[in-house]
Design an enzyme around this catalytic site. Structure first.
Site, PDB file in Angstrom:
ATOM      1  N   LYS A 168       0.846  -1.186   0.000  1.00 17.22           N
ATOM      2  CA  LYS A 168       0.000   0.000   0.000  1.00 17.22           C
ATOM      3  C   LYS A 168       0.885   1.240   0.000  1.00 17.22           C
ATOM      4  O   LYS A 168       1.490   1.588   1.008  1.00 17.22           O
ATOM      5  CB  LYS A 168      -0.944   0.068   1.206  1.00 17.22           C
ATOM      6  CG  LYS A 168      -2.025   1.161   1.005  1.00 17.22           C
ATOM      7  CD  LYS A 168      -2.579   1.713   2.300  1.00 17.22           C
ATOM      8  CE  LYS A 168      -1.728   2.825   2.850  1.00 17.22           C
ATOM      9  NZ  LYS A 168      -1.760   4.079   2.034  1.00 17.22           N
ATOM     10  N   GLU A 176      10.307   1.553  10.566  1.00 16.56           N
ATOM     11  CA  GLU A 176      11.301   2.629  10.514  1.00 16.56           C
ATOM     12  C   GLU A 176      10.504   3.915  10.626  1.00 16.56           C
ATOM     13  O   GLU A 176       9.764   4.284   9.715  1.00 16.56           O
ATOM     14  CB  GLU A 176      12.103   2.555   9.214  1.00 16.56           C
ATOM     15  CG  GLU A 176      13.395   3.348   9.276  1.00 16.56           C
ATOM     16  CD  GLU A 176      13.253   4.727   8.676  1.00 16.56           C
ATOM     17  OE1 GLU A 176      13.108   5.687   9.474  1.00 16.56           O
ATOM     18  OE2 GLU A 176      13.260   4.848   7.458  1.00 16.56           O
ATOM     19  N   CYS A 227      13.956  10.817   6.510  1.00 19.92           N
ATOM     20  CA  CYS A 227      13.915  10.419   7.919  1.00 19.92           C
ATOM     21  C   CYS A 227      15.270  10.579   8.596  1.00 19.92           C
ATOM     22  O   CYS A 227      15.344  10.786   9.807  1.00 19.92           O
ATOM     23  CB  CYS A 227      13.430   8.976   8.046  1.00 19.92           C
ATOM     24  SG  CYS A 227      14.411   7.783   7.105  1.00 19.92           S
ATOM     25  N   GLU A 256       9.707  16.368  15.138  1.00 17.55           N
ATOM     26  CA  GLU A 256      10.077  16.176  13.735  1.00 17.55           C
ATOM     27  C   GLU A 256       9.253  17.106  12.840  1.00 17.55           C
ATOM     28  O   GLU A 256       8.030  17.049  12.832  1.00 17.55           O
ATOM     29  CB  GLU A 256       9.855  14.721  13.330  1.00 17.55           C
ATOM     30  CG  GLU A 256      10.340  14.416  11.933  1.00 17.55           C
ATOM     31  CD  GLU A 256      10.205  12.943  11.570  1.00 17.55           C
ATOM     32  OE1 GLU A 256      11.107  12.420  10.903  1.00 17.55           O
ATOM     33  OE2 GLU A 256       9.190  12.326  11.962  1.00 17.55           O
TER      34      GLU A 256
END
Length: 493
Positions: free
Chosen positions: A187, A263, A297, A397
């Site tokens: 997906k 992750e 990331c 973040e």
């Protein structure tokens, strides 16, 4: 958007694709569809079929059947050959894939061509080779017994993929999955569905049996993503994305005790000691800060500079940042493209405004769109100073072209700053003192630690984060451990 975009050859040769599901070797549609938006122009470029429980169940059943079909009977060398053909097909279509990636994400076409597509092919080449060379364990227990391990596919794997590096990160999951003999239900992000759609076609063209690779488009909660994580016949789920979503997936997967590999987020420190080569530091820091519009990331978004060179670093880093050109992804002179969506664009702008409220100073960048652009989700590379360690813009973040810079006086102090976060994904340490490099690296709470470099990867090494940055490791044998199951066989002698 005012630009010379129409001059680029890729726009003359290729068109966006409408995104349908790929289940049991065939493309199928859904009644529900949403528009696919190019974030650099904010124009509608196609449609995306939106699946849910029904489509996911069809895909899972196809993947389950494929585990006992022709796929099971292939030797490791035959699977390796198929993986290599997938890599070849990706490179044959690299310009088309780079066009689709740049159009979907807003990233520069040149970056997509050089990094995303090339690395996607390499992921298949790497695991094709690794598959035929890896072994398992064997132990002789004196003269009593022989113990050895055998490896078998884990089964049906749900793959929920992010939008920042869509093809690269999807192939990082799919290649080891296929190498291990497992099957997949993928997906992609609803923001970046096009290269995943073409990848499904490439897999079929490369000889992957029907049902081994399946693709269901959709959203996360109450849609295809949640249906995958809850499906009782999905044996494992791998996810790359934000920590909040990872938590929700873990809760959904818990009742059936699925294997999970996550992750997740990062707020990565870039530690610069005074004895480092500042010119080298700055060139690499430009990449670790602003590559892919900072939507990486592993981006070094918290920069800590030793006080004695702080002013010199800021002068040079600010000057080089101002030289970066923001704009049309198909302009070869552009370094920084568009953010991925209007929603994410507004998210990043809120953090820049928050930084000012928290007492920070925007040294360069900020919210103003370059004069040459009349629309699109563009944010200039932004450097913020003057914030304390507890500021939200230092702790949370942002995932955009925004970095904070802070001075430090001692090694002990900067180690404390670096570890003072809920994340633990990556770190860069810059120093020419060998002992200090090892000493600091051993004390940093992160899964990936670079010394005098950034984003230098060997695909055999463990990749992943600690704390709220992830669960498990990928890369080489670590990937095989996730996509397969080990059984120990004991033979009494």
């Amino acid at each position: 958007m005012q630009s010379k975009v129409m001059e680029h050859e890729a726009l003359k040769k290729y068109k966006p694709v409408d995104c349908r599901h790929f289940i049991d070797g065939a493309f199928i549609d859904s009644e529900k569809k949403v528009n696919n938006i190019n974030p650099a122009t904010e124009d509608v470029i196609g449609t995306i079929a939106i699946g849910g429980e029904q489509e996911v169940d069809r895909a899972v059943q196809a993947a389950k059947r494929a585990l006992t079909g022709p796929w099971k009977s292939l030797s490791s060398f035959e699977r390796s050959s198929i993986l290599r053909r997938i890599g070849d097909e990706i490179l044959k279509r690299k310009e088309e894939l780079a066009f689709l990636e740049a159009t979907d994400t807003g990233k520069p076409y040149a970056l997509a061509l050089e990094m995303d597509i090339t690395r996607a092919a390499h992921n298949f080449y790497f695991f094709a080779d690794y598959l035929t060379s890896m072994g398992t364990e064997a132990y002789q227990q004196d003269e009593k017994a022989l113990h050895y391990a055998i490896r078998r596919p884990v089964g049906v794997v749900g793959m929920i993929n992010p939008w920042n590096l869509p093809l690269l990160l999807l192939t990082w999951k799919l290649a080891p999955c296929l190498a291990a003999g497992s099957t997949a239900v993928m997906k992609p992000s609803e923001w970046t569905p096009m290269t995943a759609t073409v990848l499904a076609e490439i897999c079929k063209d490369a000889g992957v049996p029907d049902g081994v690779v399946n693709l269901v488009h959709g959203f996360g909660a109450d849609s295809a993503g949640e249906a995958i994580t809850k499906h009782p016949e999905v044996d494992a789920v791998t996810f790359t994305g934000d920590t909040k979503t990872g938590t929700a997936i873990m809760q959904s997967a818990a009742p059936s005790l699925k294997k999970v590999s996550f992750e997740l987020g990062g707020k990565n420190p870039n530690i610069i000691f005074a004895d480092s080569d500042l010119d080298e530091v700055i060139e690499t820091t430009l990449k670790s800060s602003f590559l892919n519009q900072g939507q990486v990331c592993l981006a070094g978004s918290r920069i800590y500079v030793e006080s004695t060179v702080y002013d010199e670093f800021m002068e040079k880093f600010t000057a080089r940042t101002k030289e970066l050109k923001v704009g049309d992804p198909f302009d070869e002179k552009v370094n920084v493209g568009s953010l991925v969506s209007r929603e994410h664009y507004e998210h990043v702008l809120r953090y820049i405004d928050l930084a000012k409220e928290e007492g920070g100073m925007v040294v360069t960048g900020g919210t103003n769109r370059p004069d040459s652009l009349d629309k699109g989700c563009f944010v200039r590379p932004t450097i913020i100073t003057g914030l304390g360690q507890s500021a939200r813009c230092v702790q949370e973040e942002i995932f955009g072209p925004v970095v904070t810079v802070m001075p430090f006086d001692t090694e002990e102090a900067v180690i404390g700053y670096a570890n003072d976060t809920k994340y633990g994904l990556g770190t860069s340490i810059w120093t020419n003192d060998l002992r200090r490099a090892h000493r600091v690296a051993h004390r940093i709470e992160a899964g990936i630690i670079w010394v005098n470099t950034w984003y230098l990867r060997d695909l055999r090494t463990p990749f992943g984060g600690m704390k709220e940055s992830g669960v498990g490791r990928e890369g080489g044998a670590h990937s095989f451990d996730f996509y397969s199951e080990l059984s120990n066989v004991t033979i009494k002698l």
